[in-house]
Design a protein around this motif. Structure first.
Motif, PDB file in Angstrom:
ATOM      1  N   ASP A  71       8.865   3.410   2.868  1.00 43.55           N
ATOM      2  CA  ASP A  71       9.550   2.440   3.730  1.00 43.55           C
ATOM      3  C   ASP A  71      10.262   1.355   2.943  1.00 43.55           C
ATOM      4  O   ASP A  71      11.241   0.776   3.415  1.00 43.55           O
ATOM      5  CB  ASP A  71       8.530   1.737   4.651  1.00 43.55           C
ATOM      6  CG  ASP A  71       7.818   2.722   5.547  1.00 43.55           C
ATOM      7  OD1 ASP A  71       8.493   3.649   6.042  1.00 43.55           O
ATOM      8  OD2 ASP A  71       6.591   2.577   5.745  1.00 43.55           O
ATOM      9  N   TYR A  72       9.742   1.056   1.749  1.00 42.63           N
ATOM     10  CA  TYR A  72      10.181  -0.169   1.070  1.00 42.63           C
ATOM     11  C   TYR A  72       9.931  -0.063  -0.419  1.00 42.63           C
ATOM     12  O   TYR A  72       8.945   0.560  -0.849  1.00 42.63           O
ATOM     13  CB  TYR A  72       9.376  -1.333   1.648  1.00 42.63           C
ATOM     14  CG  TYR A  72       9.507  -2.646   0.933  1.00 42.63           C
ATOM     15  CD1 TYR A  72      10.575  -3.499   1.184  1.00 42.63           C
ATOM     16  CD2 TYR A  72       8.540  -3.050   0.015  1.00 42.63           C
ATOM     17  CE1 TYR A  72      10.683  -4.718   0.531  1.00 42.63           C
ATOM     18  CE2 TYR A  72       8.640  -4.269  -0.640  1.00 42.63           C
ATOM     19  CZ  TYR A  72       9.708  -5.094  -0.377  1.00 42.63           C
ATOM     20  OH  TYR A  72       9.812  -6.296  -1.016  1.00 42.63           O
ATOM     21  N   ILE A  73      10.813  -0.646  -1.208  1.00 40.63           N
ATOM     22  CA  ILE A  73      10.577  -0.724  -2.653  1.00 40.63           C
ATOM     23  C   ILE A  73      11.126  -2.058  -3.162  1.00 40.63           C
ATOM     24  O   ILE A  73      12.153  -2.542  -2.681  1.00 40.63           O
ATOM     25  CB  ILE A  73      11.218   0.479  -3.389  1.00 40.63           C
ATOM     26  CG1 ILE A  73      10.656   0.612  -4.817  1.00 40.63           C
ATOM     27  CG2 ILE A  73      12.747   0.364  -3.419  1.00 40.63           C
ATOM     28  CD1 ILE A  73      10.919   1.959  -5.467  1.00 40.63           C
ATOM     29  N   SER A  74      10.407  -2.654  -4.105  1.00 35.36           N
ATOM     30  CA  SER A  74      10.874  -3.893  -4.747  1.00 35.36           C
ATOM     31  C   SER A  74      11.074  -3.597  -6.229  1.00 35.36           C
ATOM     32  O   SER A  74      10.885  -2.464  -6.682  1.00 35.36           O
ATOM     33  CB  SER A  74       9.845  -5.001  -4.560  1.00 35.36           C
ATOM     34  OG  SER A  74       8.671  -4.672  -5.276  1.00 35.36           O
ATOM     35  N   SER A  75      11.411  -4.618  -7.007  1.00 41.46           N
ATOM     36  CA  SER A  75      11.654  -4.382  -8.431  1.00 41.46           C
ATOM     37  C   SER A  75      10.398  -3.863  -9.127  1.00 41.46           C
ATOM     38  O   SER A  75      10.486  -3.102 -10.082  1.00 41.46           O
ATOM     39  CB  SER A  75      12.166  -5.655  -9.109  1.00 41.46           C
ATOM     40  OG  SER A  75      11.148  -6.619  -9.205  1.00 41.46           O
ATOM     41  N   ALA A  76       9.225  -4.268  -8.631  1.00 41.69           N
ATOM     42  CA  ALA A  76       7.974  -3.780  -9.233  1.00 41.69           C
ATOM     43  C   ALA A  76       7.843  -2.266  -9.032  1.00 41.69           C
ATOM     44  O   ALA A  76       7.447  -1.536  -9.945  1.00 41.69           O
ATOM     45  CB  ALA A  76       6.782  -4.506  -8.620  1.00 41.69           C
TER      46      ALA A  76
ATOM     47  N   LEU B 224      10.402  -0.258  -8.541  1.00 41.67           N
ATOM     48  CA  LEU B 224      11.459   0.336  -9.371  1.00 41.67           C
ATOM     49  C   LEU B 224      10.989   0.513 -10.808  1.00 41.67           C
ATOM     50  O   LEU B 224      11.235   1.535 -11.439  1.00 41.67           O
ATOM     51  CB  LEU B 224      12.702  -0.568  -9.398  1.00 41.67           C
ATOM     52  CG  LEU B 224      13.607  -0.625  -8.189  1.00 41.67           C
ATOM     53  CD1 LEU B 224      14.769  -1.567  -8.480  1.00 41.67           C
ATOM     54  CD2 LEU B 224      14.142   0.749  -7.839  1.00 41.67           C
ATOM     55  N   ARG B 225      10.298  -0.507 -11.322  1.00 41.04           N
ATOM     56  CA  ARG B 225       9.797  -0.434 -12.700  1.00 41.04           C
ATOM     57  C   ARG B 225       8.815   0.722 -12.865  1.00 41.04           C
ATOM     58  O   ARG B 225       8.815   1.398 -13.891  1.00 41.04           O
ATOM     59  CB  ARG B 225       9.119  -1.748 -13.098  1.00 41.04           C
ATOM     60  CG  ARG B 225      10.102  -2.777 -13.611  1.00 41.04           C
ATOM     61  CD  ARG B 225       9.376  -3.898 -14.320  1.00 41.04           C
ATOM     62  NE  ARG B 225       8.677  -4.776 -13.392  1.00 41.04           N
ATOM     63  CZ  ARG B 225       9.256  -5.733 -12.690  1.00 41.04           C
ATOM     64  NH1 ARG B 225      10.553  -5.942 -12.804  1.00 41.04           N
ATOM     65  NH2 ARG B 225       8.552  -6.478 -11.885  1.00 41.04           N
TER      66      ARG B 225
ATOM     67  N   VAL C 160      15.943   1.899   0.593  1.00 48.19           N
ATOM     68  CA  VAL C 160      15.371   2.166  -0.739  1.00 48.19           C
ATOM     69  C   VAL C 160      16.486   2.602  -1.695  1.00 48.19           C
ATOM     70  O   VAL C 160      16.558   2.146  -2.834  1.00 48.19           O
ATOM     71  CB  VAL C 160      14.260   3.240  -0.643  1.00 48.19           C
ATOM     72  CG1 VAL C 160      13.822   3.685  -2.028  1.00 48.19           C
ATOM     73  CG2 VAL C 160      13.064   2.696   0.150  1.00 48.19           C
TER      74      VAL C 160
ATOM     75  N   ASP D  30       5.442  -2.052  -3.340  1.00 41.90           N
ATOM     76  CA  ASP D  30       5.627  -3.454  -3.714  1.00 41.90           C
ATOM     77  C   ASP D  30       4.844  -3.764  -4.990  1.00 41.90           C
ATOM     78  O   ASP D  30       4.311  -2.863  -5.642  1.00 41.90           O
ATOM     79  CB  ASP D  30       5.234  -4.379  -2.545  1.00 41.90           C
ATOM     80  CG  ASP D  30       3.762  -4.254  -2.170  1.00 41.90           C
ATOM     81  OD1 ASP D  30       2.985  -3.617  -2.923  1.00 41.90           O
ATOM     82  OD2 ASP D  30       3.383  -4.801  -1.124  1.00 41.90           O
ATOM     83  N   ALA D  31       4.774  -5.052  -5.334  1.00 44.05           N
ATOM     84  CA  ALA D  31       4.144  -5.435  -6.599  1.00 44.05           C
ATOM     85  C   ALA D  31       2.652  -5.103  -6.609  1.00 44.05           C
ATOM     86  O   ALA D  31       2.070  -4.919  -7.675  1.00 44.05           O
ATOM     87  CB  ALA D  31       4.358  -6.929  -6.855  1.00 44.05           C
ATOM     88  N   GLU D  32       2.046  -5.037  -5.427  1.00 47.09           N
ATOM     89  CA  GLU D  32       0.633  -4.695  -5.374  1.00 47.09           C
ATOM     90  C   GLU D  32       0.390  -3.205  -5.591  1.00 47.09           C
ATOM     91  O   GLU D  32      -0.629  -2.806  -6.137  1.00 47.09           O
ATOM     92  CB  GLU D  32       0.058  -5.113  -4.015  1.00 47.09           C
ATOM     93  CG  GLU D  32      -0.659  -6.435  -4.064  1.00 47.09           C
ATOM     94  CD  GLU D  32      -1.845  -6.417  -3.123  1.00 47.09           C
ATOM     95  OE1 GLU D  32      -2.974  -6.601  -3.617  1.00 47.09           O
ATOM     96  OE2 GLU D  32      -1.629  -6.214  -1.928  1.00 47.09           O
TER      97      GLU D  32
ATOM     98  N   ARG E 288       4.608   1.293   1.151  1.00 47.30           N
ATOM     99  CA  ARG E 288       5.405   0.221   0.553  1.00 47.30           C
ATOM    100  C   ARG E 288       5.161   0.152  -0.945  1.00 47.30           C
ATOM    101  O   ARG E 288       4.050  -0.120  -1.364  1.00 47.30           O
ATOM    102  CB  ARG E 288       5.025  -1.127   1.177  1.00 47.30           C
ATOM    103  CG  ARG E 288       5.234  -1.194   2.688  1.00 47.30           C
ATOM    104  CD  ARG E 288       4.630  -2.463   3.247  1.00 47.30           C
ATOM    105  NE  ARG E 288       5.159  -3.633   2.576  1.00 47.30           N
ATOM    106  CZ  ARG E 288       6.312  -4.212   2.867  1.00 47.30           C
ATOM    107  NH1 ARG E 288       7.051  -3.734   3.840  1.00 47.30           N
ATOM    108  NH2 ARG E 288       6.724  -5.260   2.206  1.00 47.30           N
TER     109      ARG E 288
ATOM    110  N   MET F  33       0.832  -1.203   0.000  1.00 45.49           N
ATOM    111  CA  MET F  33       0.000   0.000   0.000  1.00 45.49           C
ATOM    112  C   MET F  33       0.867   1.255   0.000  1.00 45.49           C
ATOM    113  O   MET F  33       1.804   1.360   0.760  1.00 45.49           O
ATOM    114  CB  MET F  33      -0.879   0.032   1.260  1.00 45.49           C
ATOM    115  CG  MET F  33      -2.134  -0.808   1.160  1.00 45.49           C
ATOM    116  SD  MET F  33      -3.433   0.073   0.287  1.00 45.49           S
ATOM    117  CE  MET F  33      -3.998   1.222   1.552  1.00 45.49           C
TER     118      MET F  33
END
Lengths: 156, 105
Positions: free
Chosen positions: B51-56, B58-59, B84, B22-24, B20, B1
């Motif tokens: 707070d957080y980042i994933s490859s999704a 980043l894209r 991050v 994330d992919a969602e 966050r 979220m």
């Protein structure tokens, strides 16, 4: 001699004490991206119980999300009940992770690396997630066990 | 979220992103960033509270940065936390995007 015995006993107790507090946790997830919220909550709880710091929690989240999303979006786990099993355990100097999914056989250690020096307009969207996993994980190993992909790795 | 708050300051559109990435949340993040790029000539993504980042995630940032480049829009990623920032660096995006410690204004 008595003194040495005493030290030995203390060392034994220390080992026993550590093992008593070495923690492990196992979780199962369905093949839905909405499970990411529960995954993050599971990681947070595990890190709080150990306890592990914010950096470790960030890396655990990242590695597990990338493996999970890859299995759901590319491995055929989408819509599958109990598609993923995750085990986390504190090990000497880090966290040992076992990630298993019932998707198509896939070795994340063997996936092609993205071109990290490509300019913005030539960037390909794929491959980044697994690159992050390979960069952060130590001792990344893969095996196919029956209908399961099993990835083990260590995070420090 | 994620939550995104948008405000304009000294000619910049500033998007304060928290939570966050994330992919969602990635699609939502990309839409918000691209929306700003389409309407403004200078866009800063304020990641102070991210707070957080994933490859999704980043894209999503990468796609917005590309859209900005095509339109001649200035696009900056500002004050990510250490975790991050490290994800940007490992991915190589730290070299192709403008990432700065502080907001432009």
């Amino acid at each position: 001699l008595a003194d040495r015995g005493h030290i030995g006993l203390k060392a034994c107790l220390a080992v026993w004490h550590n093992q008593a507090f070495l923690g492990a946790a196992e979780f199962r997830f369905n093949g839905e991206k909405s499970e990411l919220q529960r995954l993050a909550a599971s990681v947070e709880r595990f890190c709080r119980e150990q306890p592990l710091g914010e950096g470790a929690e960030f890396d655990l989240n990242l590695v597990l999300e990338e493996l999970f999303v890859n299995a759901v979006e590319h491995g055929g786990c989408k819509g599958m009940d109990d598609a993923v099993r995750i085990r986390m355990e504190t090990a000497a100097g880090g966290v040992r992770v076992t990630f298993e999914d019932r998707g198509a056989a896939f070795d994340p250690a063997g996936a092609p690396a993205p071109d990290l020096r490509a300019p913005l307009e030539e960037r390909q969207p794929g491959g980044l997630g697994l690159h992050l996993v390979r960069t952060l994980a130590r001792d990344l190993q893969y095996e196919r066990a029956g209908e399961w992909n099993r990835v083990t790795l260590v995070l420090r | 979220m994620i939550q995104v708050n948008e405000e304009s300051r000294s000619g910049w559109c500033i998007l304060a992103v928290s939570g966050r990435a994330d992919a969602e949340a990635a699609e939502d993040l990309e839409n918000r960033l691209r929306g700003a790029v389409e309407r403004h000539s200078q866009v800063a993504a304020d990641f102070t509270a991210l707070d957080y980042i994933s490859s999704a995630g980043l894209r999503a940032v990468l796609q917005a940065a590309r859209a900005a480049e095509q339109r001649g829009v200035r696009f900056a990623v500002c004050s990510p936390n250490a975790g991050v920032r490290r994800v940007f660096d490992i991915s190589g995006l730290g070299q192709v995007l403008t990432i700065q410690g502080e907001l432009p204004c």
